[in-house]
Design an enzyme around this catalytic site. Structure first.
Site, PDB file in Angstrom:
ATOM      1  N   GLU A   1       0.860  -1.183   0.000  1.00  0.00           N
ATOM      2  CA  GLU A   1       0.000   0.000   0.000  1.00  0.00           C
ATOM      3  C   GLU A   1       0.892   1.227   0.000  1.00  0.00           C
ATOM      4  OE1 GLU A   1      -1.547  -1.406   3.440  1.00  0.00           O
ATOM      5  OE2 GLU A   1      -3.072  -2.597   2.426  1.00  0.00           O
TER       6      GLU A   1
ATOM      7  N   TYR B   1       7.814   1.551  -7.689  1.00  0.00           N
ATOM      8  CA  TYR B   1       7.115   0.263  -7.758  1.00  0.00           C
ATOM      9  C   TYR B   1       6.701  -0.071  -9.198  1.00  0.00           C
ATOM     10  CZ  TYR B   1       6.833   1.278  -2.754  1.00  0.00           C
ATOM     11  OH  TYR B   1       7.139   1.607  -1.451  1.00  0.00           O
TER      12      TYR B   1
HETATM   13  C1  LIG Z   1      10.479   6.040  -2.238  1.00  0.00           C
HETATM   14  C2  LIG Z   1      11.948   5.840  -1.901  1.00  0.00           C
HETATM   15  C3  LIG Z   1      12.091   4.554  -1.108  1.00  0.00           C
HETATM   16  C4  LIG Z   1      12.742   5.733  -3.210  1.00  0.00           C
HETATM   17  O1  LIG Z   1      14.064   5.326  -2.901  1.00  0.00           O
HETATM   18  P1  LIG Z   1      15.302   5.721  -3.853  1.00  0.00           P
HETATM   19  O2  LIG Z   1      16.454   4.887  -3.485  1.00  0.00           O
HETATM   20  O3  LIG Z   1      15.489   7.197  -3.843  1.00  0.00           O
HETATM   21  O4  LIG Z   1      14.734   5.295  -5.306  1.00  0.00           O
HETATM   22  P2  LIG Z   1      15.602   4.822  -6.544  1.00  0.00           P
HETATM   23  O5  LIG Z   1      16.785   5.715  -6.702  1.00  0.00           O
HETATM   24  O6  LIG Z   1      15.842   3.358  -6.462  1.00  0.00           O
HETATM   25  O7  LIG Z   1      14.573   5.154  -7.724  1.00  0.00           O
HETATM   26  C5  LIG Z   1      14.162   4.175  -8.674  1.00  0.00           C
HETATM   27  C6  LIG Z   1      13.143   4.843  -9.589  1.00  0.00           C
HETATM   28  O8  LIG Z   1      11.997   5.271  -8.834  1.00  0.00           O
HETATM   29  C7  LIG Z   1      11.523   6.524  -9.330  1.00  0.00           C
HETATM   30  N1  LIG Z   1      11.750   7.593  -8.340  1.00  0.00           N
HETATM   31  C8  LIG Z   1      12.418   7.496  -7.170  1.00  0.00           C
HETATM   32  N2  LIG Z   1      12.381   8.676  -6.496  1.00  0.00           N
HETATM   33  C9  LIG Z   1      11.689   9.531  -7.288  1.00  0.00           C
HETATM   34  C10 LIG Z   1      11.305  10.891  -7.145  1.00  0.00           C
HETATM   35  N3  LIG Z   1      11.650  11.629  -6.071  1.00  0.00           N
HETATM   36  N4  LIG Z   1      10.562  11.453  -8.135  1.00  0.00           N
HETATM   37  C11 LIG Z   1      10.214  10.739  -9.225  1.00  0.00           C
HETATM   38  N5  LIG Z   1      10.555   9.434  -9.431  1.00  0.00           N
HETATM   39  C12 LIG Z   1      11.272   8.840  -8.461  1.00  0.00           C
HETATM   40  C13 LIG Z   1      12.331   6.806 -10.576  1.00  0.00           C
HETATM   41  O9  LIG Z   1      11.665   6.186 -11.668  1.00  0.00           O
HETATM   42  C14 LIG Z   1      13.649   6.104 -10.258  1.00  0.00           C
HETATM   43  O10 LIG Z   1      14.401   5.752 -11.390  1.00  0.00           O
HETATM   44  P3  LIG Z   1      15.383   6.869 -12.059  1.00  0.00           P
HETATM   45  O11 LIG Z   1      16.162   7.500 -10.945  1.00  0.00           O
HETATM   46  O12 LIG Z   1      16.240   6.052 -12.984  1.00  0.00           O
HETATM   47  O13 LIG Z   1      14.484   7.863 -12.744  1.00  0.00           O
HETATM   48  C15 LIG Z   1      12.518   7.061  -1.096  1.00  0.00           C
HETATM   49  O14 LIG Z   1      12.165   8.239  -1.765  1.00  0.00           O
HETATM   50  C16 LIG Z   1      12.023   7.136   0.319  1.00  0.00           C
HETATM   51  O15 LIG Z   1      12.580   6.530   1.238  1.00  0.00           O
HETATM   52  N6  LIG Z   1      10.936   7.917   0.571  1.00  0.00           N
HETATM   53  C17 LIG Z   1      10.393   8.106   1.908  1.00  0.00           C
HETATM   54  C18 LIG Z   1       9.761   6.842   2.432  1.00  0.00           C
HETATM   55  C19 LIG Z   1       8.668   6.340   1.516  1.00  0.00           C
HETATM   56  O16 LIG Z   1       7.862   7.101   1.020  1.00  0.00           O
HETATM   57  N7  LIG Z   1       8.625   5.000   1.343  1.00  0.00           N
HETATM   58  C20 LIG Z   1       7.606   4.341   0.558  1.00  0.00           C
HETATM   59  C21 LIG Z   1       6.433   4.064   1.397  1.00  0.00           C
HETATM   60  S1  LIG Z   1       5.190   3.107   0.525  1.00  0.00           S
END
Ligand SMILES: CC(C)(COP(=O)(O)OP(=O)(O)OC[C@H]1O[C@@H](n2cnc3c(N)ncnc32)[C@H](O)[C@@H]1OP(=O)(O)O)[C@@H](O)C(=O)NCCC(=O)NCCS
Length: 146
Positions: A107, A119
Site C-alpha cells: 500500500e 514500484y
Molecule cells: C520512495 C523511496 C524509497 C525511493 O528510494 P530511492 O532509493 O530514492 O529510489 P531509486 O533511486 O531506487 O529510484 C528508482 C526509480 O523510482 C523513481 N523515483 C524514485 N524517487 C523519485 C522521485 N523523487 N521522483 C520521481 N521518481 C522517483 C524513478 O523512476 C527512479 O528511477 P530513475 O532515478 O532512474 O528515474 C525514497 O524516496 C524514500 O525513502 N521515501 C520516503 C519513504 C517512503 O515514502 N517509502 C515508501 C512508502 S510506501
C-alpha cells in the site's frame, strides 16, 4: 555506488533502521515494533542497504503463503535517487521468489509519486484504493500488486 552492500537485516541493524524510519515517515514504527518484526517474526524478512559501513535504507516483507506483503521501504534522504530503493526491492523479490512467493503487494499513499514510480518500474500495478486509509491525514492508499 561501488561499495553498496545489500544484505539481510540483523538485530544489530535495528537502531539504524529506527533512525531511518523516523526520518522517512510521519507515523514511524517504534523500536520495539521493528525489533520484534526483524528478530522474532519468522514470516518477516528484512533487507538493508549499507555503504561505507552505514545502513542507508531498508525494506521488509511478510511472507503469507505464496504472497509477499511489503511492509516498509525507506532510504535515508541523503542517499535517495541512487537506485538503492530499487536494488533493495529487487534483492527482496529475488530471494523470496526462490522461497515460493509468487505475488507481491503493498500500500502506498496516493500522493507518494516517488514510491509509486519506483514500484511501477519493478512491475507493480495499481489495482485498488483504500479510501481514507492513512489516519494522520485521511489520505487514500493505492493498493499495488506485482
Ligand atoms: C520512495 C523511496 C524509497 C525511493 O528510494 P530511492 O532509493 O530514492 O529510489 P531509486 O533511486 O531506487 O529510484 C528508482 C526509480 O523510482 C523513481 N523515483 C524514485 N524517487 C523519485 C522521485 N523523487 N521522483 C520521481 N521518481 C522517483 C524513478 O523512476 C527512479 O528511477 P530513475 O532515478 O532512474 O528515474 C525514497 O524516496 C524514500 O525513502 N521515501 C520516503 C519513504 C517512503 O515514502 N517509502 C515508501 C512508502 S510506501
Amino acid at each position: 555506488m561501488a561499495d553498496l552492500i545489500i544484505r539481510q537485516a540483523e538485530e544489530k541493524d535495528v537502531p539504524a533502521i529506527e533512525e531511518i524510519e523516523k526520518q522517512c515517515f510521519t507515523v514511524p514504527w517504534s523500536y520495539e515494533s521493528l525489533h520484534k518484526d526483524i528478530v522474532e517474526n519468522g514470516l518477516a524478512f528484512y533487507v538493508v542497504a549499507q555503504t561505507d559501513g552505514r545502513v542507508c535504507g531498508y525494506v521488509g516483507i511478510w511472507k503469507i503463503l505464496d504472497e509477499g506483503h511489503i511492509t516498509n521501504v525507506a532510504v535515508a534522504p541523503e542517499f535517495r535517487r541512487k537506485h538503492i530503493g530499487r536494488a533493495m526491492l529487487q534483492a527482496l523479490i529475488d530471494v523470496t521468489s526462490q522461497e515460493g512467493i509468487e505475488k507481491y503487494t503493498l500500500e502506498v499513499r496516493a500522493s507518494n509519486q516517488a514510491a509509486i514510480r519506483l514500484y511501477e518500474g519493478l512491475g507493480f500495478k495499481a489495482e485498488g484504493i483504500r479510501p481514507g486509509y492513512y489516519e494522520d491525514n485521511g489520505e487514500d492508499a493505492v493498493i499495488m500488486w506485482r
